[in-house]
Every structure is written in structure tokens, then in C-alpha cells.
Design an enzyme around this catalytic site. Structure first.
Site, PDB file in Angstrom:
ATOM      1  N   PRO A  12      19.848 -21.713   1.474  1.00 55.53           N
ATOM      2  CA  PRO A  12      20.965 -21.745   2.472  1.00 55.53           C
ATOM      3  C   PRO A  12      22.292 -20.545   1.643  1.00 55.53           C
ATOM      4  CG  PRO A  12      21.318 -23.268   3.020  1.00 55.53           C
ATOM      5  CD  PRO A  12      20.718 -23.997   2.011  1.00 55.53           C
ATOM      6  N   SER A  13      22.248 -19.523   2.424  1.00 49.26           N
ATOM      7  CA  SER A  13      23.538 -18.932   1.650  1.00 49.26           C
ATOM      8  C   SER A  13      24.661 -19.376   1.052  1.00 49.26           C
ATOM      9  CB  SER A  13      23.923 -17.136   2.573  1.00 49.26           C
ATOM     10  OG  SER A  13      25.067 -16.721   2.364  1.00 49.26           O
ATOM     11  N   ALA A  15      25.672 -21.636  -0.147  1.00 48.64           N
ATOM     12  CA  ALA A  15      26.161 -22.960  -0.944  1.00 48.64           C
ATOM     13  C   ALA A  15      26.053 -22.853  -2.987  1.00 48.64           C
ATOM     14  CB  ALA A  15      23.794 -23.369  -0.955  1.00 48.64           C
ATOM     15  N   GLY A  16      25.288 -21.683  -3.094  1.00 42.58           N
ATOM     16  CA  GLY A  16      25.821 -22.020  -4.605  1.00 42.58           C
ATOM     17  C   GLY A  16      24.484 -21.291  -5.764  1.00 42.58           C
ATOM     18  N   LYS A  17      23.905 -21.117  -5.583  1.00 48.73           N
ATOM     19  CA  LYS A  17      23.375 -20.345  -6.078  1.00 48.73           C
ATOM     20  C   LYS A  17      23.089 -19.514  -7.231  1.00 48.73           C
ATOM     21  CE  LYS A  17      20.540 -18.297  -2.975  1.00 48.73           C
ATOM     22  NZ  LYS A  17      21.321 -18.708  -1.804  1.00 48.73           N
ATOM     23  N   SER A  85      15.123 -18.872   0.347  1.00 46.86           N
ATOM     24  CA  SER A  85      13.159 -18.841   0.139  1.00 46.86           C
ATOM     25  C   SER A  85      12.866 -20.374   1.512  1.00 46.86           C
ATOM     26  CB  SER A  85      12.403 -19.258  -1.489  1.00 46.86           C
ATOM     27  OG  SER A  85      13.496 -20.161  -2.184  1.00 46.86           O
TER      28      SER A  85
HETATM   29  N1  LIG Z   1      19.961 -13.284   8.802  1.00 46.12           N
HETATM   30  C1  LIG Z   1      20.115 -13.626   7.423  1.00 46.12           C
HETATM   31  N2  LIG Z   1      19.697 -14.805   6.684  1.00 46.12           N
HETATM   32  C2  LIG Z   1      19.551 -14.732   5.343  1.00 46.12           C
HETATM   33  N3  LIG Z   1      20.596 -13.858   4.637  1.00 46.12           N
HETATM   34  C3  LIG Z   1      21.033 -13.106   4.764  1.00 46.12           C
HETATM   35  C4  LIG Z   1      20.957 -13.099   6.270  1.00 46.12           C
HETATM   36  N4  LIG Z   1      21.262 -11.662   6.539  1.00 46.12           N
HETATM   37  C5  LIG Z   1      22.174 -11.109   5.272  1.00 46.12           C
HETATM   38  N5  LIG Z   1      21.253 -12.536   4.267  1.00 46.12           N
HETATM   39  C6  LIG Z   1      22.023 -12.249   3.152  1.00 46.12           C
HETATM   40  O1  LIG Z   1      21.104 -12.050   2.233  1.00 46.12           O
HETATM   41  C7  LIG Z   1      20.549 -12.023   0.664  1.00 46.12           C
HETATM   42  C8  LIG Z   1      19.778 -12.365   0.608  1.00 46.12           C
HETATM   43  O2  LIG Z   1      18.162 -13.096   0.645  1.00 46.12           O
HETATM   44  P1  LIG Z   1      17.174 -13.549   0.022  1.00 46.12           P
HETATM   45  O3  LIG Z   1      16.192 -12.537  -0.492  1.00 46.12           O
HETATM   46  O4  LIG Z   1      17.331 -14.492  -1.317  1.00 46.12           O
HETATM   47  O5  LIG Z   1      16.563 -14.255   1.433  1.00 46.12           O
HETATM   48  S1  LIG Z   1      15.026 -14.657   1.683  1.00 46.12           S
HETATM   49  O6  LIG Z   1      14.622 -15.789  -0.056  1.00 46.12           O
HETATM   50  O7  LIG Z   1      14.033 -13.580   1.513  1.00 46.12           O
HETATM   51  O8  LIG Z   1      15.476 -15.617   2.730  1.00 46.12           O
HETATM   52  C9  LIG Z   1      21.522 -13.655   1.212  1.00 46.12           C
HETATM   53  O9  LIG Z   1      22.277 -13.941   0.211  1.00 46.12           O
HETATM   54  P2  LIG Z   1      23.168 -15.119  -0.466  1.00 46.12           P
HETATM   55  O10 LIG Z   1      23.811 -15.817   0.252  1.00 46.12           O
HETATM   56  O11 LIG Z   1      22.896 -15.357  -2.207  1.00 46.12           O
HETATM   57  O12 LIG Z   1      21.845 -16.392  -0.163  1.00 46.12           O
HETATM   58  C10 LIG Z   1      22.571 -12.787   2.047  1.00 46.12           C
HETATM   59  O13 LIG Z   1      24.098 -13.126   2.239  1.00 46.12           O
HETATM   60  N1  LIG Z   2      29.902 -26.906  -7.631  1.00 42.48           N
HETATM   61  C1  LIG Z   2      29.642 -25.898  -7.319  1.00 42.48           C
HETATM   62  N2  LIG Z   2      28.744 -25.353  -7.439  1.00 42.48           N
HETATM   63  C2  LIG Z   2      28.273 -23.625  -6.999  1.00 42.48           C
HETATM   64  N3  LIG Z   2      28.812 -22.813  -6.837  1.00 42.48           N
HETATM   65  C3  LIG Z   2      30.473 -23.622  -6.109  1.00 42.48           C
HETATM   66  C4  LIG Z   2      30.773 -25.055  -7.031  1.00 42.48           C
HETATM   67  N4  LIG Z   2      32.631 -25.243  -6.274  1.00 42.48           N
HETATM   68  C5  LIG Z   2      32.549 -24.108  -4.986  1.00 42.48           C
HETATM   69  N5  LIG Z   2      31.343 -23.035  -5.341  1.00 42.48           N
HETATM   70  C6  LIG Z   2      31.890 -21.549  -4.983  1.00 42.48           C
HETATM   71  O1  LIG Z   2      31.298 -21.480  -3.340  1.00 42.48           O
HETATM   72  C7  LIG Z   2      30.155 -20.119  -3.964  1.00 42.48           C
HETATM   73  C8  LIG Z   2      29.342 -20.177  -3.984  1.00 42.48           C
HETATM   74  O2  LIG Z   2      28.724 -19.118  -3.754  1.00 42.48           O
HETATM   75  P1  LIG Z   2      27.366 -18.103  -4.613  1.00 42.48           P
HETATM   76  O3  LIG Z   2      27.214 -18.597  -5.533  1.00 42.48           O
HETATM   77  O4  LIG Z   2      27.649 -16.427  -3.815  1.00 42.48           O
HETATM   78  O5  LIG Z   2      26.430 -18.721  -3.330  1.00 42.48           O
HETATM   79  P2  LIG Z   2      25.115 -18.433  -3.234  1.00 42.48           P
HETATM   80  O6  LIG Z   2      24.649 -17.632  -3.555  1.00 42.48           O
HETATM   81  O7  LIG Z   2      23.596 -19.834  -2.689  1.00 42.48           O
HETATM   82  O8  LIG Z   2      24.767 -17.806  -1.434  1.00 42.48           O
HETATM   83  C9  LIG Z   2      31.457 -19.757  -5.166  1.00 42.48           C
HETATM   84  O9  LIG Z   2      32.502 -18.877  -4.354  1.00 42.48           O
HETATM   85  C10 LIG Z   2      31.403 -20.759  -5.889  1.00 42.48           C
HETATM   86  O10 LIG Z   2      32.897 -20.081  -6.832  1.00 42.48           O
END
Ligand SMILES: Nc1ncnc2c1ncn2[C@@H]1O[C@H](COP(=O)(O)OS(=O)(=O)O)[C@@H](OP(=O)(O)O)[C@H]1O
Ligand SMILES: Nc1ncnc2c1ncn2[C@@H]1O[C@H](COP(=O)(O)OP(=O)(O)O)[C@@H](O)[C@H]1O
Length: 174
Positions: A12-13, A15-17, A85
Site C-alpha cells: 500500500p501507499s 509502505a516504501g516501494k 497492485s
Molecule cells: N484511492 C487510492 N488508493 C491507492 N492509491 C491512491 C489512491 N488515490 C491516489 N492514490 C495514489 O496513486 C498512486 C499510484 O497507485 P498505483 O498505480 O501503484 O496503484 S494500483 O496498482 O493501480 O492500485 C499511489 O502511489 P504510492 O503512494 O506511491 O503507492 C497513491 O499515491
Molecule cells: N526501510 C525503509 N524502506 C523504505 N522506505 C522507508 C524505510 N524507512 C523509512 N522509509 C520512508 O518511508 C517513506 C516511504 O514512501 P514511498 O517510498 O514513497 O512509499 P510508496 O512508494 O510505497 O508509497 C519514505 O519517506 C521513506 O524515506
């Protein structure tokens, strides 16, 4: 390397991807490999910024990414996918389509993700301004048997990278 492979970062958002994808890319570049990041957010913004987050939209978008990763990894590139995903069925489809595949579950507990909130989405979800945020009030089907699971609240980014490289070596991808 004539054949590459795909590292599929799911979670999820917050998590650190993205952070892990960038660190992996740097590490593979230092090792002399060809590498590309396929980032869900970036692909959405480039190709279909108004797609939205319905189940159908996410499935279609995830299948586009699967297709890209498949082409890259069969042509000598390490494809690093950074994509929420949330659906198990789509990740299973990815595993079937992409021959050399490492699924990595990027995990962090909800309270840590809420504290990090890199894009301010949890704050909005807590206030009720957005609905269906994955891992909060939107579905995230956890991987049951990923090749690797990292807990980013307990491990450093370097430790995560090393664990994935170890798995890639075990599978003879490196
Ligand atoms: N409702 C909702 N749920 C989840 N995520 C949301 C939503 N709205 C906007 N976002 C932002 O969309 C970013 C891209 O998501 P993805 O393309 O990786 O998602 S998916 O696989 O289609 O579910 C995702 O990026 P990450 O934060 O990097 O994970 C979110 O920032
Ligand atoms: N061990 C770690 N692995 C990944 N991110 C980490 C870790 N420790 C702290 N973080 C922090 O957590 C946040 C994760 O954000 P992000 O990488 O954008 O996540 P996502 O892409 O899953 O939304 C960042 O600010 C990153 O610096």
C-alpha cells in the site's frame, strides 16, 4: 545478461516501494546491469491521468505494466515494478506472464504508513476527503507466498536491497 527479470514491489501507499525501487536501481547500475523502474504513479500520470482507482481501472492499468515488464525482462533488462497492485489475481497473472519473476511484499504497519504519509493521502482519508485508499478503507489482498517480504518499519533500505539480491542469486537470475 541476455535475459533480465522482474522485481515486483507490491504494497500500500507509504509502505516504501518507491524508496526501495530507487535504491535497487542504483545498486544494479553499480553492478553494471541494465535496469528500468516501472512506477505506477508515473505511468498513470503519463498515459492516463484521469483513470481513477476502481477495480476495473486498476486491473487494466496493472496489465499494462505487466506487458511492459515482460518485454523489458525478456530483453536483458531488470524491470523494477513499483505498483500497489492490490489484487492477488492480477499478481498471479503477472507471475504467469513473466517468466523470471520475484514478488516482493513491501510491508509497513498502518500506523507507520499514517505517520509517513509521503503524499498526504492518509490525512485526507482520515478526514473523509478521499474514499477507497488502499490499505486504509480500500482493499489490499496480502501476498501469501511472495519470494521476499520486507518490513520497512524494522529493516533499513540497504537490508531490503541485500535480501532481494540474495533471492535473485538463489534463483540464478544474477
Ligand atoms: N484511492 C487510492 N488508493 C491507492 N492509491 C491512491 C489512491 N488515490 C491516489 N492514490 C495514489 O496513486 C498512486 C499510484 O497507485 P498505483 O498505480 O501503484 O496503484 S494500483 O496498482 O493501480 O492500485 C499511489 O502511489 P504510492 O503512494 O506511491 O503507492 C497513491 O499515491
Ligand atoms: N526501510 C525503509 N524502506 C523504505 N522506505 C522507508 C524505510 N524507512 C523509512 N522509509 C520512508 O518511508 C517513506 C516511504 O514512501 P514511498 O517510498 O514513497 O512509499 P510508496 O512508494 O510505497 O508509497 C519514505 O519517506 C521513506 O524515506
Amino acid at each position: 545478461m541476455s535475459e533480465g527479470f522482474t522485481i515486483w514491489l507490491t504494497g500500500p501507499s507509504g509502505a516504501g516501494k518507491t524508496t526501495l525501487a530507487r535504491a535497487l536501481k542504483e545498486r544494479f547500475k553499480e553492478m553494471g546491469y541494465k535496469v528500468e523502474i516501472l512506477d505506477g504513479d508515473e505511468i498513470r500520470n503519463t498515459l492516463y491521468p484521469n483513470l481513477g482507482f476502481s477495480k476495473e481501472a486498476r486491473e487494466m492499468h496493472n496489465k499494462v505494466v505487466i506487458y511492459m515488464a515482460k518485454l523489458l525482462s525478456r530483453n536483458g533488462v531488470i524491470a523494477i515494478v513499483s505498483l500497489i497492485s492490490p489484487y492477488k489475481s492480477v499478481r498471479e497473472y503477472a507471475r504467469k506472464e513473466i517468466e523470471r519473476f520475484i514478488e516482493v511484499y513491501v510491508y509497513a504497519p498502518l500506523e507507520i504508513r499514517i505517520k509517513r504519509d509521503p503524499k498526504g493521502l492518509y490525512a485526507k482519508a482520515l478526514k473523509g476527503e478521499i474514499k477507497g485508499l488502499t490499505g486504509y478503507d480500500g482493499v489490499y489482498e496480502e501476498p501469501e507466498n511472495p519470494e521476499v517480504k520486507v518490513d520497512s518499519s524494522k529493516m533499513s533500505v540497504d537490508e531490503e536491497v541485500e535480501l532481494i539480491i540474495k533471492k535473485a542469486k538463489e534463483l540464478n537470475y544474477l
